[in-house]
Structures are given as structure tokens and as C-alpha cells.
Design a protein around this motif. Sequence first.
Motif, PDB file in Angstrom:
ATOM      1  N   VAL A 168       1.009  -1.177  -0.126  1.00  0.00           N
ATOM      2  CA  VAL A 168       0.139  -0.058   0.152  1.00  0.00           C
ATOM      3  C   VAL A 168       0.941   1.165  -0.007  1.00  0.00           C
ATOM      4  N   THR A 169       1.955   1.238   0.691  1.00  0.00           N
ATOM      5  CA  THR A 169       2.826   2.360   0.722  1.00  0.00           C
ATOM      6  C   THR A 169       3.538   2.751  -0.456  1.00  0.00           C
ATOM      7  N   ARG A 170       3.926   1.326  -1.051  1.00  0.00           N
ATOM      8  CA  ARG A 170       4.783   1.496  -2.225  1.00  0.00           C
ATOM      9  C   ARG A 170       3.586   2.156  -3.329  1.00  0.00           C
ATOM     10  N   ARG A 171       2.471   1.657  -3.245  1.00  0.00           N
ATOM     11  CA  ARG A 171       1.744   2.507  -4.255  1.00  0.00           C
ATOM     12  C   ARG A 171       1.654   4.005  -4.059  1.00  0.00           C
ATOM     13  N   LYS A 172       1.510   4.567  -2.852  1.00  0.00           N
ATOM     14  CA  LYS A 172       1.243   5.749  -2.755  1.00  0.00           C
ATOM     15  C   LYS A 172       2.841   6.455  -2.996  1.00  0.00           C
ATOM     16  N   LEU A 173       3.854   5.776  -2.702  1.00  0.00           N
ATOM     17  CA  LEU A 173       5.207   6.472  -2.867  1.00  0.00           C
ATOM     18  C   LEU A 173       5.386   6.356  -4.524  1.00  0.00           C
TER      19      LEU A 173
END
Length: 242
Positions: A168-173
Amino acid sequence: MGEGLSVRLRQDAPIPLDVTFSVAPGEAMALVGPSGSGKTTTLRAIAGLYRPAEGHIACNGTTWFDGAANANMPARQRRAGLVFQSYALFPHLTALANVMEALSDMPRAARRDAAMALLARLHLDGLEDRRPAQLSGGEQQRVAVARALARRPDVLLLDEPFSAVDRVTRRKLRRELVELRRDLPMPVVLVTHDLDDVTRLADRLCVMHRGRILQSGGVAEVMARPASAEVAELLDLADDDA
């Protein structure tokens, strides 16, 4: 030598390398391949952290490395912003101080404002006084990018920038880096095993194996038309690893 980054590396040992590519200003090149294929070594050579046996590296008309002329510009003099896989932040310094460390060529009075502006640009408002241990993985990654950009680099180098964060964080970053890239006129070199990173962040792709580039070209072109069964297999493996 023109604008952008040009790289030619050659050696037989200890890590075999036979790599040639160029990246234009505002363009992103992804290096993809299995562990041991020479991706990170190539990135470190560009940054000046590894000296290859032979080759030539130039950025915006300035020679950074020339094996034939025995010329090797020190890493601190190369205008390269490098985001390590581990982020490599100073644990005893705050987010603000980490970014200010990269602004040592600016007058001291101007460093804080410049660092605060970069932190705000990376959505880190209000976190400037926290140390890395008090930040999430995604926040640490943003600080690392801000520090890399603080060097006002001629090239941005990203080594598996999202590997330490959850999906999830990867997609946001990834979305934030896509937005940031629109304002970056410099070449970007991205080392990754995640094909989602490639399709969303890169313009061109180099598939590497055992120190050699097996195929390079536009992302859609390479992924739709692998030049060999080996390239197709490596791209499938990259996707499986993601």
C-alpha cells in the motif's frame, strides 16, 4: 558529449560488466534483472562509489569517469542524487538535519529554509524534528529522496527505492514519485525488480543478466516483444518477485 547521462562500463572481474546506455534529461531508465546481474554495481559506478576496470561515464558534458585516461571524479564532486535501498539516513539526526547535510555548499542561513521547502515538497510537513527511528518506512523514503534532491543533482539514482515498504505504501510513494518526476528535468536511473515500478515510472528499460544488457528500449516495446526466450523469462521472474 551532450546533455544527459552516458554510461559505458566494461570489466571481466570481480563482477563481470559489459553495459552501455544513455539517459536523456527528463527521461527515466529502469535496470531490471536478477540478483547478481550488475544493476546496483552499475548504479554505484555512476555515483562514484565503485570504480570499474574500463569505460566512460559523462553527465551533461562533464566526464565523471574515463578508464583510458585514468580519470575518476570523486563521488562528492559528482552531482548525483542517490537513494539507497536502505535509505542510509543518519540515525542521530532529525529529518531536517539529514536534508541540511546535503546542502553544505549553501550559506548556512539559507540551508534550513531550503531543507524545509524540500520536506514540504515530499509531504513531510510537521515531521522535520523527528529522527529516522520515529518515522515510518514511507516517511524515511521521502526524507531520503528529499536529501538526494537537496544536492541539486544532474542525475537521480534510485536503488530499489520501495523494497522496504509494504504494498500500500509502495503504491502511494510510486504515485508521489510520478508527480515529482514531472518537475525533474534530470535523467533518472531506477534499479528495481518490480515491473509495476517499471511501467509506472520508467520511459525505457534495460534487461540485465550476468553483467550484460540483453535488451533495451521503450518499456512497452520490450515487454511486448522480448528479443529472446531468456529476456521473456527474466521479465516473468521479475514480475513473480514483485
